[in-house]
Design a protein around this motif. Structure first.
Motif, PDB file in Angstrom:
ATOM      1  N   LEU A  48       0.611  -1.324  -0.112  1.00 35.07           N
ATOM      2  CA  LEU A  48      -0.028  -0.185   0.020  1.00 35.07           C
ATOM      3  C   LEU A  48       0.821   1.228  -0.031  1.00 35.07           C
ATOM      4  CD1 LEU A  48      -3.033  -0.915   2.735  1.00 35.07           C
ATOM      5  CD2 LEU A  48      -3.078  -0.413   0.120  1.00 35.07           C
ATOM      6  N   ASN A  49       2.054   1.247   0.796  1.00 32.09           N
ATOM      7  CA  ASN A  49       2.981   2.457   0.891  1.00 32.09           C
ATOM      8  C   ASN A  49       3.549   2.519  -0.548  1.00 32.09           C
ATOM      9  OD1 ASN A  49       4.224   4.370   2.189  1.00 32.09           O
ATOM     10  ND2 ASN A  49       5.972   3.204   2.369  1.00 32.09           N
ATOM     11  N   ALA A  50       3.995   1.560  -1.101  1.00 32.77           N
ATOM     12  CA  ALA A  50       4.711   1.810  -2.519  1.00 32.77           C
ATOM     13  C   ALA A  50       3.843   2.218  -3.540  1.00 32.77           C
ATOM     14  CB  ALA A  50       5.180   0.339  -3.019  1.00 32.77           C
ATOM     15  N   GLU A  51       2.391   1.659  -3.418  1.00 33.06           N
ATOM     16  CA  GLU A  51       1.343   2.075  -4.628  1.00 33.06           C
ATOM     17  C   GLU A  51       0.829   3.475  -4.339  1.00 33.06           C
ATOM     18  OE1 GLU A  51      -3.252   1.513  -5.409  1.00 33.06           O
ATOM     19  OE2 GLU A  51      -2.427   1.360  -3.731  1.00 33.06           O
ATOM     20  N   SER A  52       0.918   3.963  -2.868  1.00 31.55           N
ATOM     21  CA  SER A  52       0.465   5.294  -2.758  1.00 31.55           C
ATOM     22  C   SER A  52       1.666   6.237  -3.314  1.00 31.55           C
ATOM     23  CB  SER A  52       0.309   5.562  -1.131  1.00 31.55           C
ATOM     24  OG  SER A  52      -0.353   6.851  -0.857  1.00 31.55           O
ATOM     25  N   GLY A  53       2.737   5.952  -3.058  1.00 31.51           N
ATOM     26  CA  GLY A  53       3.756   6.802  -3.474  1.00 31.51           C
ATOM     27  C   GLY A  53       4.094   6.940  -4.940  1.00 31.51           C
ATOM     28  N   LEU A  54       3.739   5.901  -5.662  1.00 32.63           N
ATOM     29  CA  LEU A  54       4.091   5.911  -7.152  1.00 32.63           C
ATOM     30  C   LEU A  54       2.956   6.418  -7.783  1.00 32.63           C
ATOM     31  CD1 LEU A  54       6.181   2.852  -7.451  1.00 32.63           C
ATOM     32  CD2 LEU A  54       7.121   5.102  -7.695  1.00 32.63           C
TER      33      LEU A  54
END
Length: 427
Positions: A176-182
């Protein structure tokens, strides 16, 4: 001459009165915000463990203390000022979250954010536009695409109770963190594509969008990696030389995050991509010192985020919700649920994730600061459906703050109990 002298005196007195009123309002607002920040900081730990999130309280405080209710706060900001505050808050949050990411774990389970971004994101935008046409048939097609793109942007800050909760399986948190950032950075060129197609001819818009896509992603990544690489090397060298003081050691992360964002934006790249990529590199280079270097900047980030949500509550939420129609409300609810969840579940088909985990990943894709920034970018152009765009985005973001804030700890605790039960069975 005497009349001119009196007029000059009156103008001078009026100018002094205006400046005195302005200074009073500024310091009065500052006093109210400072006292609120102090009181919230004292109970923040208790609130984080409850079903009430910080953004819920910030928006509620802004709304209640704003001009529509008590009138304690008198905040007059235009779209540009609100965008600057939201941009800085989002850039710093992206950098910090990326720096704190577990890269080894993210690499191992990269298929989760990869599928959500490459399959789920385009499907979310397409489904949002299709369902949007059913509710707002009067909207031009490309403006429907603009709306769905703005609502496809996710914000991990609203689901912080999930991303930072160690009870949630690490692969889900990091995914979720990576998806949100990119996600934010990838949506920017798509947003500009649809704005160009809505405002210009299709040929001009497509050509412009391709150029923007290359610039946004490429320049953003290069700036983030370049500035952070040089900055981290300087920090490391000066730290071992003993040139840093304990006070100034708290500044580099904040300065690097803002530098990545601002330089990338200046060069017409994606500041969000730059901030997130820069944060990933900083965390990798800092290794075990990441927590110490990032900790102080997290407090500053929370303060800017708080200010953004208070302004949003005081200056935007009340005015918009007074005129919300049933179509807007229903579409916003659908945006929170099937428009987001169905594409994410489909994108994760074939993985080992359970149905609950797929629903979990689909549900916690909240719309927040990025959607607000995208709205401000869109309405700066001559679009025919500006009022609908404003109403839907504000309604959706407000509902996100409430629903994701309430459900974050509840669902995270449920996953924790399941994990504990599974461990007992294995024993």
């Amino acid at each position: 001459m005497e009349r001119f002298s009196k007029l000059e005196s009156w103008v001078s007195q009026s100018s002094l009165l205006f400046r005195a009123t302005w200074w009073f309002a500024m310091y009065y607002n500052l006093a109210v915000l400072a006292i609120f920040a102090f009181l919230f900081s004292a109970v923040a730990g208790r609130i984080e463990r409850s079903v009430i999130s910080g953004p819920m309280i910030f928006i509620a405080f802004g709304l209640i203390s704003g001009p529509l209710v008590l009138g304690i706060l008198d905040i007059n900001v235009d779209a540009v000022q609100l965008r600057v505050v939201a941009d800085l808050a989002l850039a710093l949050v992206l950098f910090i979250d990326a720096a704190n990411a577990d890269l080894s774990l993210l690499k191992k389970f990269s298929h989760i954010p990869g599928r959500m971004l490459l399959i789920g994101l385009p499907m979310t935008i397409a489904l949002g536009a299709i369902i949007g046409w059913m509710f707002f048939p009067q909207m031009p097609f490309f403006e429907l695409c603009i709306l769905s793109t703005m609502l496809a942007a996710t914000d991990a800050a609203l689901g912080k109770g999930v991303v930072s909760n160690k009870s949630v399986p690490a692969r889900l948190r990091e995914g979720l963190n990576a998806e949100s950032g990119l996600n934010d950075g990838l949506c920017v060129p798509v947003l500009f594509l649809f704005i160009a197609l809505a405002v210009n001819s299709q040929t001009e818009g497509t050509s412009l969008a391709l150029t923007l896509f290359i610039k946004e992603i490429g320049i953003g990544a290069v700036v983030g990696l370049g500035l952070t690489g040089v900055g981290a090397a300087i920090v490391k060298y000066c730290y071992f030389k003993g040139w840093f003081t304990s006070i100034w050691l708290q500044i580099p992360v904040i300065a690097l995050a803002f530098s990545c964002f601002a330089v990338a934006q200046t060069l017409h790249g994606s500041g969000y991509i730059a901030a997130f990529v820069g944060g990933l590199l900083f965390g990798k280079l800092a290794k075990k010192d990441t927590h110490e270097l990032v900790l102080s900047s997290e407090g500053f980030a929370e303060l800017i985020v708080m200010l953004t949500w208070v302004i949003f509550g005081a200056a935007v939420v009340g005015q918009v919700w007074l005129g919300i129609s049933l179509d807007v409300l229903v579409y916003s609810l659908l945006s929170l649920t099937i428009i987001r969840i169905i594409p994410i579940v489909i994108s994760l088909h074939g993985t080992d994730e359970s149905w609950e985990h797929k629903l979990f990943l689909g549900w916690f894709g909240p719309r927040g600061l990025a959607s607000i920034v995208f709205l401000l970018i869109a309405i700066d152009n001559p679009l025919t459906s500006e009022s609908i765009l404003i109403d839907v985005v504000v309604c959706t973001v407000t509902l996100c703050v409430v629903t994701h804030g309430i459900s974050a700890n509840l669902w995270a605790n449920r996953l924790a109990r399941q994990s504990q039960q599974a461990c007992k069975k294995n024993l």
